[in-house]
Design a protein around this motif. Structure first.
Motif, short mmCIF file in Angstrom:
data_model
loop_
_atom_site.label_atom_id
_atom_site.label_comp_id
_atom_site.label_asym_id
_atom_site.label_seq_id
_atom_site.Cartn_x
_atom_site.Cartn_y
_atom_site.Cartn_z
N GLY A 32 75.38 33.83 -2.13
CA GLY A 32 74.53 34.80 -1.44
C GLY A 32 73.79 35.66 -2.44
O GLY A 32 74.30 35.95 -3.53
N GLY A 33 72.58 36.05 -2.10
CA GLY A 33 71.81 36.93 -2.98
C GLY A 33 72.27 38.37 -2.82
O GLY A 33 71.74 39.10 -1.97
N LEU A 34 73.24 38.79 -3.61
CA LEU A 34 73.75 40.16 -3.52
C LEU A 34 72.92 41.12 -4.36
O LEU A 34 73.19 42.31 -4.41
CB LEU A 34 75.22 40.21 -3.95
CG LEU A 34 76.14 39.30 -3.13
CD1 LEU A 34 77.56 39.35 -3.67
CD2 LEU A 34 76.12 39.70 -1.66
N SER A 35 71.92 40.59 -5.02
CA SER A 35 70.95 41.39 -5.77
C SER A 35 69.62 40.68 -5.68
O SER A 35 69.54 39.55 -5.21
CB SER A 35 71.40 41.58 -7.23
OG SER A 35 71.58 40.32 -7.86
N GLY A 36 68.55 41.34 -6.10
CA GLY A 36 67.23 40.74 -6.00
C GLY A 36 66.62 40.96 -4.64
O GLY A 36 67.16 41.69 -3.80
N PRO A 37 65.47 40.32 -4.35
CA PRO A 37 64.75 40.57 -3.09
C PRO A 37 65.50 40.15 -1.83
O PRO A 37 65.18 40.61 -0.74
CB PRO A 37 63.46 39.76 -3.26
CG PRO A 37 63.77 38.73 -4.29
CD PRO A 37 64.73 39.39 -5.23
N GLY A 38 66.49 39.29 -1.96
CA GLY A 38 67.23 38.84 -0.78
C GLY A 38 68.54 39.57 -0.56
O GLY A 38 69.39 39.09 0.19
N THR A 39 68.70 40.75 -1.17
CA THR A 39 69.97 41.46 -1.11
C THR A 39 70.47 41.70 0.31
O THR A 39 71.64 41.45 0.62
CB THR A 39 69.88 42.81 -1.84
OG1 THR A 39 69.54 42.58 -3.21
CG2 THR A 39 71.20 43.55 -1.79
N SER A 40 69.60 42.18 1.20
CA SER A 40 70.06 42.49 2.55
C SER A 40 70.52 41.23 3.29
O SER A 40 71.43 41.28 4.12
CB SER A 40 68.96 43.19 3.35
OG SER A 40 67.81 42.39 3.45
N TYR A 41 69.90 40.09 2.99
CA TYR A 41 70.34 38.82 3.59
C TYR A 41 71.69 38.40 3.01
O TYR A 41 72.58 37.97 3.74
CB TYR A 41 69.31 37.73 3.32
CG TYR A 41 67.94 38.01 3.90
CD1 TYR A 41 67.60 37.54 5.17
CD2 TYR A 41 66.98 38.73 3.19
CE1 TYR A 41 66.34 37.79 5.71
CE2 TYR A 41 65.73 38.99 3.72
CZ TYR A 41 65.41 38.52 4.98
OH TYR A 41 64.17 38.78 5.50
N GLY A 42 71.84 38.55 1.69
CA GLY A 42 73.08 38.16 1.04
C GLY A 42 74.28 38.98 1.49
O GLY A 42 75.38 38.45 1.65
#
Length: 376
Positions: A32-42
């Motif tokens: 999961g993207g826990l950082s970067g632009p996808g944080t809220s998704y991750g």
């Protein structure tokens, strides 16, 4: 150093929460993207996995064995997603459930396919992710083809839009949606009055929106994700674009309501999950919100739902039935069919390992995502 610290923290914190792995534990990898632009998704993916694993283990686990999670942050970046998948392969997890962003998933699945690692994708729409060439990669999220066609038909046939503009992320997700959307409009006899694109990390969209404003559209399709999509909405209204916003599931992120509370009002788009589809969906959503309220990040049911449902209703039953043998698990997943809360009809995997399901439309109203009913 910062990235490695984030990854290490994520894995350690989950290991502590779920308990130390034992020899008989079933190891579930989650990207999961826990950082970067996808944080809220991750974060939604992480929360959905935590809740499902907690419930599975509380009910006795998988034939008495605990389900444990190794969570890896890919920083919402394709290159790091490759590294994340390779790490999970090296650690010999039994399967991987997760992944957000088409570019990241397309990169990571190459590693999974070469390694013979079962990979169930919960957060990417590009049609190239599921093909009949896949052996190990499944996807529960709808590909962009049907929902994007549905949005085009809604815009033209139901909403009566005649002048439609489009702006898309230049990544794999956005480009794929753009091609499908424009082709769908063409079949309906409509040519977009303006087409623009942007980079995922962009923050200023004035140039593109000025051209869109000059085209005087009555509808604007935003084919991208938060936070950029929210910024586009805000900036569009600021410079006088009055077109109604439409879109696909990239907009299905509760953070949209926080980042663009006024500008997003009236937006219609497809979604991964809506609690108003059935009573069980509402019951789960209420329990999920209660579970994660008061934490460092707010609960976002839309983003957590598919991770939770995949683990609880698809992965766990197959593991109980056939164990962790990858060939047997692959066969079990391929033949899986059933009802899952939040889906209007029964779902099943097709020959490309894509979960076939009915689309869900929502509209932003009163500060929330409301089920959109298409008038007959």
């Amino acid at each position: 150093m910062k990235r490695h610290h984030l990854i290490g923290y994520a894995v350690c914190s989950i290991a502590f929460a779920m308990g130390s792995a034992q020899a008989a534990d079933i190891k579930l990898g989650v990207i999961g993207g826990l950082s970067g632009p996808g944080t809220s998704y991750g974060i939604g993916i992480r929360q959905g996995a935590e809740m499902a694993i907690k419930e599975v283990n509380a009910a006795g686990g998988i034939n008495g064995n605990k389900l444990v999670m190794t969570l890896v942050d890919d920083a919402s970046d394709p290159a790091q997603s490759v590294t994340a998948m390779q790490r999970l392969v090296n650690e010999k997890v039994d399967l991987v459930v997760g992944g957000w962003g088409s570019s990241q998933v397309l990169a990571a699945m190459e590693v999974a396919e070469r390694a013979g690692m079962l990979y169930i994708v919960v957060g990417a729409e590009n049609p190239r992710i599921t093909t009949d060439k896949n052996k190990w990669t499944f996807r529960v999220l709808q590909p962009s083809t049907t929902p994007t066609q549905q949005v085009a038909e809604l815009a033209v046939n139901r909403l009566g839009m005649k002048r439609i503009a489009e702006i898309n992320d230049a990544n794999d997700m956005g480009q794929g949606n753009k091609e499908i959307f424009i082709a769908s409009l063409k079949k309906l006899g409509v040519t977009p009055v303006e087409v623009q694109s942007y980079q995922s990390a962009d923050k200023d969209f004035t140039s593109q929106l000025s051209r869109i404003r000059a085209a005087n559209p009555d509808g604007l399709a935003i084919l991208g994700t938060v936070p950029a999509a929210a910024a586009i909405m805000n900036q569009a209204r600021e410079i006088g674009v009055t077109a109604r916003f439409i879109g696909v599931a990239g907009l299905a992120n509760e953070n949209l309501l926080t980042l663009a509370p006024k500008a997003s009002a009236g937006t219609i788009f497809t979604t991964y999950f809506n609690e108003d589809v059935d009573a069980d969906a509402r019951k789960w959503s209420d329990a999920y919100v209660k579970e994660f309220s008061g934490g460092a990040t707010p609960p976002r049911p839309v983003l957590a739902a598919w991770e939770y449902r995949t683990i609880k209703y698809i992965v766990a039953p197959c593991l109980k039935s056939v164990g962790t043998d990858k060939e047997k698990m692959r066969a079990c997943l391929s033949s899986w069919t059933g009802r899952i809360f939040g889906l209007p009809t029964e779902a099943h995997f097709d020959k490309t390992k894509q979960l076939v399901q009915q689309s869900i439309l929502v509209q932003v109203g009163n500060g929330q995502f409301q089920a959109y009913k298409v008038a007959k």
